[in-house]
Design an enzyme around this catalytic site. Structure first.
Site, PDB file in Angstrom:
ATOM      1  N   GLU A  32      -4.895   1.470   0.385  1.00 39.38           N
ATOM      2  CA  GLU A  32      -4.742   2.188   1.659  1.00 39.38           C
ATOM      3  C   GLU A  32      -3.270   2.077   2.000  1.00 39.38           C
ATOM      4  OE1 GLU A  32      -7.330   3.439   3.376  1.00 39.38           O
ATOM      5  OE2 GLU A  32      -8.799   2.706   1.948  1.00 39.38           O
ATOM      6  N   CYS A  39      -1.722   2.392  10.987  1.00 41.20           N
ATOM      7  CA  CYS A  39      -1.664   3.268   9.817  1.00 41.20           C
ATOM      8  C   CYS A  39      -2.190   4.648  10.155  1.00 41.20           C
ATOM      9  CB  CYS A  39      -2.475   2.659   8.678  1.00 41.20           C
ATOM     10  SG  CYS A  39      -4.149   2.237   9.164  1.00 41.20           S
TER      11      CYS A  39
HETATM   12  P1  NAP Z   1       4.092  -3.976   2.346  1.00 44.13           P
HETATM   13  O1  NAP Z   1       5.459  -4.492   2.330  1.00 44.13           O
HETATM   14  O2  NAP Z   1       3.661  -3.074   1.275  1.00 44.13           O
HETATM   15  O3  NAP Z   1       3.146  -5.246   2.449  1.00 44.13           O
HETATM   16  C1  NAP Z   1       1.778  -5.139   2.432  1.00 44.13           C
HETATM   17  C2  NAP Z   1       1.164  -6.383   1.798  1.00 44.13           C
HETATM   18  O4  NAP Z   1       1.543  -6.449   0.430  1.00 44.13           O
HETATM   19  C3  NAP Z   1       1.633  -7.681   2.423  1.00 44.13           C
HETATM   20  O5  NAP Z   1       0.580  -8.607   2.435  1.00 44.13           O
HETATM   21  C4  NAP Z   1       2.717  -8.127   1.464  1.00 44.13           C
HETATM   22  O6  NAP Z   1       2.956  -9.501   1.496  1.00 44.13           O
HETATM   23  C5  NAP Z   1       2.123  -7.718   0.155  1.00 44.13           C
HETATM   24  N1  NAP Z   1       3.074  -7.576  -0.925  1.00 44.13           N
HETATM   25  C6  NAP Z   1       4.323  -7.080  -0.886  1.00 44.13           C
HETATM   26  N2  NAP Z   1       4.865  -7.097  -2.107  1.00 44.13           N
HETATM   27  C7  NAP Z   1       3.941  -7.631  -2.940  1.00 44.13           C
HETATM   28  C8  NAP Z   1       3.915  -7.927  -4.327  1.00 44.13           C
HETATM   29  N3  NAP Z   1       4.948  -7.674  -5.115  1.00 44.13           N
HETATM   30  N4  NAP Z   1       2.809  -8.489  -4.837  1.00 44.13           N
HETATM   31  C9  NAP Z   1       1.736  -8.763  -4.061  1.00 44.13           C
HETATM   32  N5  NAP Z   1       1.724  -8.503  -2.739  1.00 44.13           N
HETATM   33  C10 NAP Z   1       2.812  -7.935  -2.187  1.00 44.13           C
HETATM   34  O7  NAP Z   1       3.780  -3.206   3.672  1.00 44.13           O
HETATM   35  P2  NAP Z   1       4.295  -3.535   5.114  1.00 44.13           P
HETATM   36  O8  NAP Z   1       5.566  -2.804   5.327  1.00 44.13           O
HETATM   37  O9  NAP Z   1       4.233  -4.986   5.384  1.00 44.13           O
HETATM   38  O10 NAP Z   1       3.121  -2.845   5.927  1.00 44.13           O
HETATM   39  C11 NAP Z   1       3.278  -1.651   6.661  1.00 44.13           C
HETATM   40  C12 NAP Z   1       2.793  -0.471   5.888  1.00 44.13           C
HETATM   41  O11 NAP Z   1       1.399  -0.603   5.668  1.00 44.13           O
HETATM   42  C13 NAP Z   1       2.973   0.804   6.652  1.00 44.13           C
HETATM   43  O12 NAP Z   1       3.613   1.709   5.829  1.00 44.13           O
HETATM   44  C14 NAP Z   1       1.576   1.241   6.981  1.00 44.13           C
HETATM   45  O13 NAP Z   1       1.405   2.626   7.013  1.00 44.13           O
HETATM   46  C15 NAP Z   1       0.768   0.628   5.912  1.00 44.13           C
HETATM   47  N6  NAP Z   1      -0.597   0.399   6.380  1.00 44.13           N
HETATM   48  C16 NAP Z   1      -1.590   1.156   5.877  1.00 44.13           C
HETATM   49  C17 NAP Z   1      -2.873   0.949   6.322  1.00 44.13           C
HETATM   50  C18 NAP Z   1      -4.037   1.746   5.796  1.00 44.13           C
HETATM   51  O14 NAP Z   1      -5.175   1.376   6.044  1.00 44.13           O
HETATM   52  N7  NAP Z   1      -3.797   2.806   5.096  1.00 44.13           N
HETATM   53  C19 NAP Z   1      -3.138  -0.040   7.254  1.00 44.13           C
HETATM   54  C20 NAP Z   1      -2.093  -0.790   7.733  1.00 44.13           C
HETATM   55  C21 NAP Z   1      -0.816  -0.562   7.274  1.00 44.13           C
HETATM   56  P3  NAP Z   1       4.202 -10.117   2.284  1.00 44.13           P
HETATM   57  O15 NAP Z   1       3.970  -9.834   3.707  1.00 44.13           O
HETATM   58  O16 NAP Z   1       4.117 -11.561   1.964  1.00 44.13           O
HETATM   59  O17 NAP Z   1       5.405  -9.446   1.745  1.00 44.13           O
END
Ligand code: NAP
Length: 685
Positions: free
Chosen positions: A262, A301
């Site tokens: 997602e 999101c």
């Molecule tokens: P992100 O950087 O992609 O992080 C999301 C998750 O992935 C976090 O738990 C992060 O951990 C983890 N992560 C990052 N790099 C990783 C890797 N190399 N290996 C394993 N895990 C890894 O996203 P964000 O910026 O924090 O979140 C915001 C985004 O999420 C927005 O773009 C939003 O649209 C999207 N979102 C989508 C939904 C949906 O249901 N579609 C819901 C909520 C949010 P760390 O925090 O430890 O880096």
């Protein structure tokens, strides 16, 4: 360990123990004050052992429970967390969330546990096998058949969650996973992991889940991905770029690890051409855009990023939104009057401000920065004012359709024709949701067909449903949450659809009797068990799947039909008017009421005295296959098809496969009779 110590250093819960990461760890700060709330580090965790613990300890114990037993655990857990909700609310302020924002996260998450608990009982058997669909006939005589079953996968479910909903994000994934019978390894986003950790701590303390059913990783996941196997599932929520990186991990590809994602999405809403200023639809549209921009400071999101309005309504919409946003009080979310808090942290603010700058290359700013930040320091807290942009010339815009500013940011775009509105919404290349504000149902249909291929959910708001609408931004447990393309290409929740990610479907082929034995569900062609005792005299544990009653025969007479017409008031011509019935091409003469046949069948199969059958609560799958004419003779076969004892109740459901046949052995009606049957002997009660 005291709470004060806990907030200093988050711990992971792995292999049955709380584990403090080695090293300093990442500093997690209060979004409003900038003060350190906690540190997080997963250094030193053996991730191979974490997955092995889930597979070898959690999985087998969970799989021994039935679907209903697991549903009962979810319900008990939901109740327990609800009792503790106030401490979650208190800590949630540190994430920048107001009380109203936290309600979505905390009670929305717990509500999802409740919803899955009750669906599990209603829609899954009190057993270990979920049957998918009906038997497939594979031979002429019916002696060889096919059927699909779903059973829990034997691996671990790895949940990687986003920072914006630390509680809901964790619980909406845990509910379907645990109901399915898979153990989970939860990795919350680090920025707000302290809240997820507190809730998780309460889950572990409840003692309701078997050891190994859930584990928590605060901090990075190290080399966890290299240990994944073909029975594991990764469910990811976050940015598209992280998803793109993880889904092509060599182990994920090499072992065909099931991967659900997602990701960010550019969601839109559309004001219908009929919804001019002064209509309830226009007012609701303005309220919804303002609410979506400011709830959770736009860090949803599903938040509306593009608001599409008919060109003629652009300026009224700009004016109305400007006025609505001017009333939003921004500041410390702990203050009651504050409607919008800061973003989750300064890193998020830097990111959002950079994205706004990019969007402004294609759109103009409408709103000014909030003049006052109530009760907090503008710089120390991660504040971003509600930012409304307008793209008066939307043709040729690129960034508006591809850049998500994950904050209180939305752009108004004018459109010409309905086709233009559809095209502009779909340029998001796959979104979680779009909402349409119109009272014109033909327009609603036109937009639905144009938008549906590119959207996971569509909301239509008119004056009739506006008051009860759950809103643009709320994913619901019964509806799918997800979307094609940019939105990640997956679905979560959606009732049982979300559970299916954690089950493996397998096609079975064999004789109907063998398939019935495997699935615990009798199917036509399988062996019947007939005995001296009427099946209605048997308690639920005594009843065997396949136990069958063949009734005596009864002739259906013209007098029966006329008496039933008089009694029920159903004097439809096919039953009472011979001349008219003769002209009916399907009947060619008077026929018995279908409902009379069902009643007469009950008269043939019931065992009248007081006994273990407590109630008949419905019929399912009823079909009238052939007409029954005066003089025809009918009889009934009633077979125990499935039974399900309710957890902690003295009764359960029994489904009876029922067929009414005529004197030539032809099926005239078939259906399932649904009953409640006592688990205890009832004599003398
Ligand atoms: P992100 O950087 O992609 O992080 C999301 C998750 O992935 C976090 O738990 C992060 O951990 C983890 N992560 C990052 N790099 C990783 C890797 N190399 N290996 C394993 N895990 C890894 O996203 P964000 O910026 O924090 O979140 C915001 C985004 O999420 C927005 O773009 C939003 O649209 C999207 N979102 C989508 C939904 C949906 O249901 N579609 C819901 C909520 C949010 P760390 O925090 O430890 O880096």
């Amino acid at each position: 360990m005291s709470d004060a110590e806990r907030t200093m250093q988050l711990k992971s819960y792995v292999t049955g123990e709380w584990h403090a990461g080695t090293g300093d760890g990442e500093l997690l700060r209060d979004a409003t004050t900038g003060e350190v709330v906690a540190t997080a580090s997963s250094a030193g965790i053996d991730f191979g052992a974490v997955l092995a613990h889930a597979r070898q300890v959690g999985g087998p114990t969970l799989r021994r429970l039935t679907f209903h037993e697991r549903a009962a655990v979810l319900k008990a857990l939901a109740k327990r967390l609800m009792e503790r909700k106030e401490e979650f609310y208190t800590l949630s302020f540190a994430t920048g969330a107001t009380r109203a924002d936290s309600w979505i996260d905390i009670e929305g998450g717990i509500g999802t546990l409740f919803a899955y608990a009750s669906r599990g009982v209603r829609e899954l058997p009190n057993g270990h096998v979920h049957i998918d669909g009906e038997p497939e006939a594979l031979s002429k005589t019916g002696g060889f058949s096919g059927r699909h079953i779903c059973v829990p996968r034997e691996g671990a479910a790895v949940h990687i969650n986003a920072f914006n909903f630390p509680v809901w994000g964790m619980l909406e994934k845990l509910a379907p996973t645990l109901l399915a019978g898979m153990p989970a390894v939860v990795k919350p986003a680090t920025a707000t992991a302290y809240l997820a950790e507190l809730v998780f701590r309460r889950i572990v303390e409840s003692g309701l889940l078997p050891e190994g059913a859930v584990q928590l990783v605060c901090g990075g996941v190290g080399d966890l991905f290299t240990h994944l196997g073909g029975q594991d599932v990764v469910s990811f929520t976050g940015s598209a770029s992280t998803a793109a990186q993880l889904r092509v991990h060599p182990t994920v590809i090499g072992n065909a690890v099931r991967f659900i994602s997602e990701t960010d999405s550019i969601n839109s809403c559309i004001l219908g051409g009929d919804a001019a200023p002064g209509t309830p639809e226009f007012d609701t549209f303005i309220r919804e855009v303002a609410r979506e921009m400011t709830a959770k400071a736009g860090q949803k999101c599903t938040a509306i990023r593009k608001a599409l309005v008919p060109a003629a309504q652009l300026e009224p919409a700009v004016a109305a939104l400007r006025a609505a946003l001017a009333k939003v009080i921004v500041g410390d979310p702990r203050r009651e009057e504050v409607r919008m808090g800061p973003l989750a942290g300064l890193a998020q603010r830097r990111e959002v401000l950079a994205r706004i700058a990019e969007l402004r290359r294609e759109a103009d700013l409408v709103t000014e920065a909030a003049t006052e930040i109530v009760g907090a320091d503008r710089e120390r807290g991660a504040f971003v004012a509600p930012t409304l942009l307008v793209a008066r010339r939307a043709e040729g815009a690129q960034r508006l359709h591809s850049i998500e500013a994950f904050g209180p940011v939305c752009t108004l775009l004018p459109y010409g024709t309905n086709a233009d509105a559809i095209a502009l919404a779909n340029r998001g290349e796959g979104s979680l949701v779009s909402s349409v504000f119109t009272a014109d149902q033909a327009l609603a249909r036109e937009l639905a067909l144009g938008l549906a291929p590119w959207h996971g959910r569509l909301l239509f708001v008119d004056r009739d449903c506006a008051r009860e609408s759950t809103g643009h931004g709320s994913p619901l447990p019964g509806l799918i949450h997800g979307g094609p393309g940019r939105a990640g290409g997956s679905e979560e929740m959606g009732g049982l659809r979300g559970v299916m990610h954690y089950l493996q479907r397998s096609a079975l082929q064999g004789s109907p009797s063998t398939l019935a034995a495997i699935t615990g569900r009798w199917q036509r062609g399988a062996r019947e068990i007939t005995g001296a005792v009427h099946p209605f005299r048997r308690t639920l544990p005594e009843l065997e799947i396949g136990e069958t009653l063949h009734s005596a025969e009864r002739e259906v007479t013209l007098a029966d039909i006329e008496r039933f017409a008089a009694l029920s008031g159903d004097t439809f011509y096919a039953h009472v008017d011979e001349a008219a019935a003769k002209r009916n091409p399907l009947f060619g003469g008077r026929v018995a009421h279908g409902y009379f046949l069902i009643s007469a069948a009950a008269g043939l199969f019931v065992d009248p005295p007081y006994g273990p059958v407590l109630a008949n609560y419905g019929l399912e799958r009823l079909r009238f296959a052939k007409p029954v004419r005066p003089g025809d003779r009918i009889k009934v076969r009633l077979t125990c098809k499935a039974k399900s004892l309710r957890v902690d109740k003295g009764y359960g459901e029994v489904v009876w496969d029922t067929e009414i046949t005529n004197q030539d052995g032809e099926i005239v009606a078939s259906y399932d009779v649904l009953t409640m049957v006592s688990a205890e002997p009832v004599e003398g009660r």
